[in-house]
Design a protein around this motif. Structure first.
Motif, PDB file in Angstrom:
ATOM      1  N   ILE A   1       0.848  -1.182   0.000  1.00  0.00           N
ATOM      2  CA  ILE A   1       0.000   0.000   0.000  1.00  0.00           C
ATOM      3  C   ILE A   1       0.892   1.244   0.000  1.00  0.00           C
ATOM      4  CG2 ILE A   1      -1.888  -1.149   1.199  1.00  0.00           C
ATOM      5  CD1 ILE A   1      -1.047   0.293   3.720  1.00  0.00           C
ATOM      6  N   VAL A   2       0.324   2.352  -0.438  1.00  0.00           N
ATOM      7  CA  VAL A   2       1.041   3.622  -0.478  1.00  0.00           C
ATOM      8  C   VAL A   2       0.698   4.412   0.775  1.00  0.00           C
ATOM      9  CG1 VAL A   2       1.371   5.783  -1.724  1.00  0.00           C
ATOM     10  CG2 VAL A   2       1.041   3.643  -2.992  1.00  0.00           C
ATOM     11  N   MET A   3       1.716   4.834   1.485  1.00  0.00           N
ATOM     12  CA  MET A   3       1.531   5.637   2.687  1.00  0.00           C
ATOM     13  C   MET A   3       1.923   7.070   2.369  1.00  0.00           C
ATOM     14  SD  MET A   3       2.929   3.084   5.675  1.00  0.00           S
ATOM     15  CE  MET A   3       2.039   1.576   6.055  1.00  0.00           C
ATOM     16  N   ASP A   4       0.892   7.896   2.154  1.00  0.00           N
ATOM     17  CA  ASP A   4       1.118   9.297   1.828  1.00  0.00           C
ATOM     18  C   ASP A   4       0.310  10.161   2.774  1.00  0.00           C
ATOM     19  OD1 ASP A   4      -1.439   8.822   0.961  1.00  0.00           O
ATOM     20  OD2 ASP A   4      -0.959   8.899  -1.170  1.00  0.00           O
ATOM     21  N   GLY A   5       0.036  11.414   2.389  1.00  0.00           N
ATOM     22  CA  GLY A   5      -0.708  12.324   3.246  1.00  0.00           C
ATOM     23  C   GLY A   5      -2.134  11.890   3.494  1.00  0.00           C
ATOM     24  N   GLU A   6      -2.701  11.047   2.633  1.00  0.00           N
ATOM     25  CA  GLU A   6      -4.074  10.605   2.801  1.00  0.00           C
ATOM     26  C   GLU A   6      -4.188   9.289   3.574  1.00  0.00           C
ATOM     27  OE1 GLU A   6      -5.778  10.343  -1.039  1.00  0.00           O
ATOM     28  OE2 GLU A   6      -5.601  12.501  -1.467  1.00  0.00           O
TER      29      GLU A   6
ATOM     30  N   ARG B   1       5.181   9.774   3.069  1.00  0.00           N
ATOM     31  CA  ARG B   1       4.913  10.794   4.087  1.00  0.00           C
ATOM     32  C   ARG B   1       4.318  10.120   5.325  1.00  0.00           C
ATOM     33  NH1 ARG B   1       0.853  16.020   3.347  1.00  0.00           N
ATOM     34  NH2 ARG B   1       0.900  16.732   5.516  1.00  0.00           N
ATOM     35  N   VAL B   2       4.697  10.602   6.491  1.00  0.00           N
ATOM     36  CA  VAL B   2       4.102  10.148   7.754  1.00  0.00           C
ATOM     37  C   VAL B   2       3.607  11.380   8.507  1.00  0.00           C
ATOM     38  CG1 VAL B   2       5.419   8.017   7.972  1.00  0.00           C
ATOM     39  CG2 VAL B   2       6.398  10.145   8.805  1.00  0.00           C
ATOM     40  N   ASP B   3       2.447  11.223   9.149  1.00  0.00           N
ATOM     41  CA  ASP B   3       1.821  12.355   9.830  1.00  0.00           C
ATOM     42  C   ASP B   3       1.746  12.101  11.326  1.00  0.00           C
ATOM     43  OD1 ASP B   3       1.417  13.963   7.555  1.00  0.00           O
ATOM     44  OD2 ASP B   3      -0.297  12.734   6.972  1.00  0.00           O
ATOM     45  N   LEU B   4       0.699  12.667  11.957  1.00  0.00           N
ATOM     46  CA  LEU B   4       0.573  12.616  13.405  1.00  0.00           C
ATOM     47  C   LEU B   4       0.492  11.189  13.926  1.00  0.00           C
ATOM     48  CD1 LEU B   4       0.204  14.102  16.095  1.00  0.00           C
ATOM     49  CD2 LEU B   4      -2.261  14.167  15.629  1.00  0.00           C
ATOM     50  N   TRP B   5      -0.077  10.272  13.141  1.00  0.00           N
ATOM     51  CA  TRP B   5      -0.231   8.898  13.619  1.00  0.00           C
ATOM     52  C   TRP B   5       1.116   8.254  13.929  1.00  0.00           C
ATOM     53  CZ3 TRP B   5       2.113   5.103  10.769  1.00  0.00           C
ATOM     54  CH2 TRP B   5       2.439   5.413   9.438  1.00  0.00           C
ATOM     55  N   TRP B   6       2.145   8.600  13.155  1.00  0.00           N
ATOM     56  CA  TRP B   6       3.455   8.038  13.419  1.00  0.00           C
ATOM     57  C   TRP B   6       4.073   8.639  14.679  1.00  0.00           C
ATOM     58  CZ3 TRP B   6       6.125   3.957  12.669  1.00  0.00           C
ATOM     59  CH2 TRP B   6       7.494   3.948  12.944  1.00  0.00           C
ATOM     60  N   THR B   7       3.796   9.883  14.947  1.00  0.00           N
ATOM     61  CA  THR B   7       4.295  10.502  16.170  1.00  0.00           C
ATOM     62  C   THR B   7       3.765   9.785  17.399  1.00  0.00           C
ATOM     63  OG1 THR B   7       4.385  12.648  15.038  1.00  0.00           O
ATOM     64  CG2 THR B   7       4.457  12.669  17.448  1.00  0.00           C
ATOM     65  N   LEU B   8       2.485   9.418  17.376  1.00  0.00           N
ATOM     66  CA  LEU B   8       1.883   8.731  18.515  1.00  0.00           C
ATOM     67  C   LEU B   8       2.446   7.319  18.679  1.00  0.00           C
ATOM     68  CD1 LEU B   8      -1.823   9.853  17.984  1.00  0.00           C
ATOM     69  CD2 LEU B   8      -0.140  10.804  19.568  1.00  0.00           C
ATOM     70  N   ILE B   9       2.713   6.643  17.579  1.00  0.00           N
ATOM     71  CA  ILE B   9       3.248   5.279  17.655  1.00  0.00           C
ATOM     72  C   ILE B   9       4.739   5.281  17.977  1.00  0.00           C
ATOM     73  CG2 ILE B   9       3.718   3.189  16.296  1.00  0.00           C
ATOM     74  CD1 ILE B   9       1.145   3.693  14.795  1.00  0.00           C
ATOM     75  N   GLY B  10       5.480   6.189  17.367  1.00  0.00           N
ATOM     76  CA  GLY B  10       6.931   6.160  17.453  1.00  0.00           C
ATOM     77  C   GLY B  10       7.509   6.487  18.811  1.00  0.00           C
ATOM     78  N   GLN B  11       6.776   7.178  19.672  1.00  0.00           N
ATOM     79  CA  GLN B  11       7.342   7.619  20.937  1.00  0.00           C
ATOM     80  C   GLN B  11       7.767   6.459  21.835  1.00  0.00           C
ATOM     81  OE1 GLN B  11       8.140  10.821  21.829  1.00  0.00           O
ATOM     82  NE2 GLN B  11       7.630  11.154  19.671  1.00  0.00           N
ATOM     83  N   GLU B  12       7.044   5.335  21.800  1.00  0.00           N
ATOM     84  CA  GLU B  12       7.373   4.190  22.647  1.00  0.00           C
ATOM     85  C   GLU B  12       7.981   3.035  21.857  1.00  0.00           C
ATOM     86  OE1 GLU B  12       7.165   4.246  25.887  1.00  0.00           O
ATOM     87  OE2 GLU B  12       6.311   6.268  25.895  1.00  0.00           O
TER      88      GLU B  12
END
Length: 550
Positions: free
Chosen positions: A118-123, A144-155
């Motif tokens: 799958i393509v992971m872009d702004g949408e 592109r990665v958005d806010l969802w990656w910030t929430l996952i990446g912290q831990e």
């Protein structure tokens, strides 16, 4: 008062249950069965409550079982489950979800595997943003990665990108939002721009890469394990930088890399892949033996083409590695290179693994005679110049041997099958052997404490061999037979109780079993919890040796 009485009764039941479990449960499978009973009771209680409160306003009931069980107890129970299983428990009810989400130790074991191709872009949107410990991307195009990656990446502590296409700038943004990352695997197509800024991963301890370009950009001051199969010059440049922290290294060996290896004084595990030919084998081994006194595990694989040599290659250099416990060498296919273990004298060696190796004279037997503490032996597709008397060789290590795996080797040359007792042997895996029935009868009579046996493509293994195995090995827990000459008589031995400790009996369709015998095995699996049903894909783990039999 009613609540206290219920609590005392529940605690008494819990004590009795855990005492019974302590006696009987010696495997994860049994623990899961006990947990299944608890889940059913909770679901039944919840179902009754829903029927009673249907159409009414629900009131919290502090005396319910789910409310009485402390969260710490649930966390302890869930800790015994694999990651995928305790995440299923999270979906049972709201309280269990809060228990799982609020336990950092559990969430660190949880893993997200994103859909592939799958393509992971702004949408691209993700509706699962829990602080899990691992994330895996497979064959994705990440732009592109958005806010969802910030929430996952912290831990996040483990990140794997396999077969993905991603720009280095995007990967950099992802990595900068993973402050706790300890394990990184990059097996992807990186799109590199003209200007590339380096990035520091201060907590990273394990790195797996297939492009040496990454080594020029990443800064990993705490790196302990490096798996790099690139052959470019930056690999040799990077190794001295990590000399104070690196403990485990897997790398393709060249002369430049060999010179860099000398500076790694703290290395304890080394896996090498040689592509230059076995003529350089002795030179590499001598240099490594002199430069790495702390080495405990050494694995060498050769990928060169088969050719002849003027003299055997001596392995006596291993004697200089005084702390070595594990040695593995894998030649090309078919067998290449004659190795001479005659002068090997190593009392600390515990594990030997040989694949596609040609042994000089009877050096394998002499090797075991001078390494009396061997616990694990693996022989795959090996040849022996003067033949192999397997029983004579194994008798040298009969007190220490725990794991034995032999596949596709020539028949043993023995006059009278005599073996000492192997009291420590718990796992036997044999495959594609052309031995006599007498060979197997003698072997299994000498293994009274074996717990796991897997036999593959053994035409002389028949019902008599199975009967002797069952009668001798009273601790046998797992038995797998594939392409053997067994009939329903072997099933009769199992059903009649000749194997009192047996938990799983696996047999494939190539064995000579009738449909009635298969049905008997299935019925035993359904009604007797001490005997697992027939299954086709066998995967056993020996806990003592940590070897996987798959």
């Amino acid at each position: 008062m009613a609540t206290e009485a219920l609590l005392r009764e529940f605690r008494a039941d819990m004590v009795r249950s855990f005492e019974a479990v302590t006696v009987r449960i010696d495997s994860m499978e049994q623990q899961l069965r006990a947990l299944t009973g608890l889940i059913r009771s909770l679901r039944s209680s919840a179902s009754k409550k829903r029927r009673k409160t249907r159409g009414k306003t629900r009131q919290p009931e502090d005396n319910s079982i789910n409310a009485i069980v402390p969260g710490e107890v649930l966390e302890h129970i869930f800790a015994y489950l694999p990651g995928g299983e305790f995440m299923k428990m999270r979906a049972v009810c709201r309280r269990w979800r809060l228990v799982v989400d609020g336990c950092p130790a559990l969430m660190q074991r949880a893993r997200i595997v994103f859909p592939s191709d799958i393509v992971m872009d702004g949408e691209f949107l993700v509706d699962f943003t829990l602080p899990v410990g691992g994330a895996t991307f497979k064959s994705n195009s990440i732009t592109r990665v958005d806010l969802w990656w910030t929430l996952i990446g912290q831990e996040l502590v483990c990140l794997k990108l396999k077969g993905c296409t991603i720009a280095w700038e995007t990967l950099t943004r992802m990595l900068r939002q993973t402050p706790k990352l300890k394990k990184l695997e990059l097996a992807s197509n990186l799109v590199i721009s003209d200007e590339v800024a380096p990035i520091e991963l201060n907590q990273l301890e394990e790195l797996t890469i297939y492009s040496s370009f990454v080594m020029q950009i990443l800064r990993c001051p705490r790196l302990k394990r490096l798996n790099c199969w690139a052959e470019d010059e930056p690999v040799a440049y990077f190794l001295p930088i990590a000399q104070d922290t690196l403990e485990k290294l897997s790398v393709t060996l060249t002369l430049d890399v060999l010179n860099a290896l000398i500076s790694l004084k703290h290395l304890t595990e080394l896996e090498l892949r040689l592509e230059t030919g076995l003529e350089d084998y002795w030179y590499f081994l001598e240099r490594i033996s002199e430069a790495m006194p702390k080495l405990k595990r050494l694995s060498i694989s050769t990928l060169c083409e088969s050719h002849e040599f003027s003299r055997p290659l001596k392995i006596a250099y291993l004697n200089k590695l005084t702390q070595l416990e594990y040695f593995k060498t894998d030649g090309s296919f078919p067998c290449v290179g004659m190795l001479d273990f005659t002068d090997l004298n190593h009392p600390t060696l515990k594990e030997l693994s040989f694949s596609n190796i040609y042994f000089f004279t009877d050096s394998f037997t002499q090797c075991l005679a001078k390494t009396p503490n061997i616990q694990n032996i693996t022989l795959r597709s090996c040849k022996f110049e003067n033949g192999l008397d397997l029983f004579t060789a194994l008798n040298h290590v009969h007190r220490s041997l725990r794991y034995l795996q032999i596949e596709n080797v020539p028949p043993s040359s023995f006059s009278e099958p005599h073996l000492n007792r192997f009291d420590a042997l718990t796992c036997v895996r044999l495959g594609f052997l052309d031995e006599s029935q007498q060979f197997y009868l003698a072997l299994f009579r000498a293994c009274p404490h074996v717990e796991l046996v897997q036999l593959t493509s053994m035409p002389t293994v028949d019902d008599e061999v199975v009967l002797v195995l069952c009668q001798t090995a009273q601790r046998l827990k797992f038995l797998a037979l594939s392409e053997c000459a067994v009939t329903e008589r072997s099933v009769g031995h199992i059903v009649s109780g000749d194997c009192p400790a047996l938990e799983k009996f696996a047999v494939d369709r190539f064995c000579r079993l009738t449909a009635a015998a298969y049905r008997g095995l299935d019925n035993m699996g359904r009604h007797d919890h001490e005997l697992g049903a027939r299954f086709e894909n066998c995967s056993f783990v020996d806990k003592q040796t940590e070897h996987v039999v798959a």
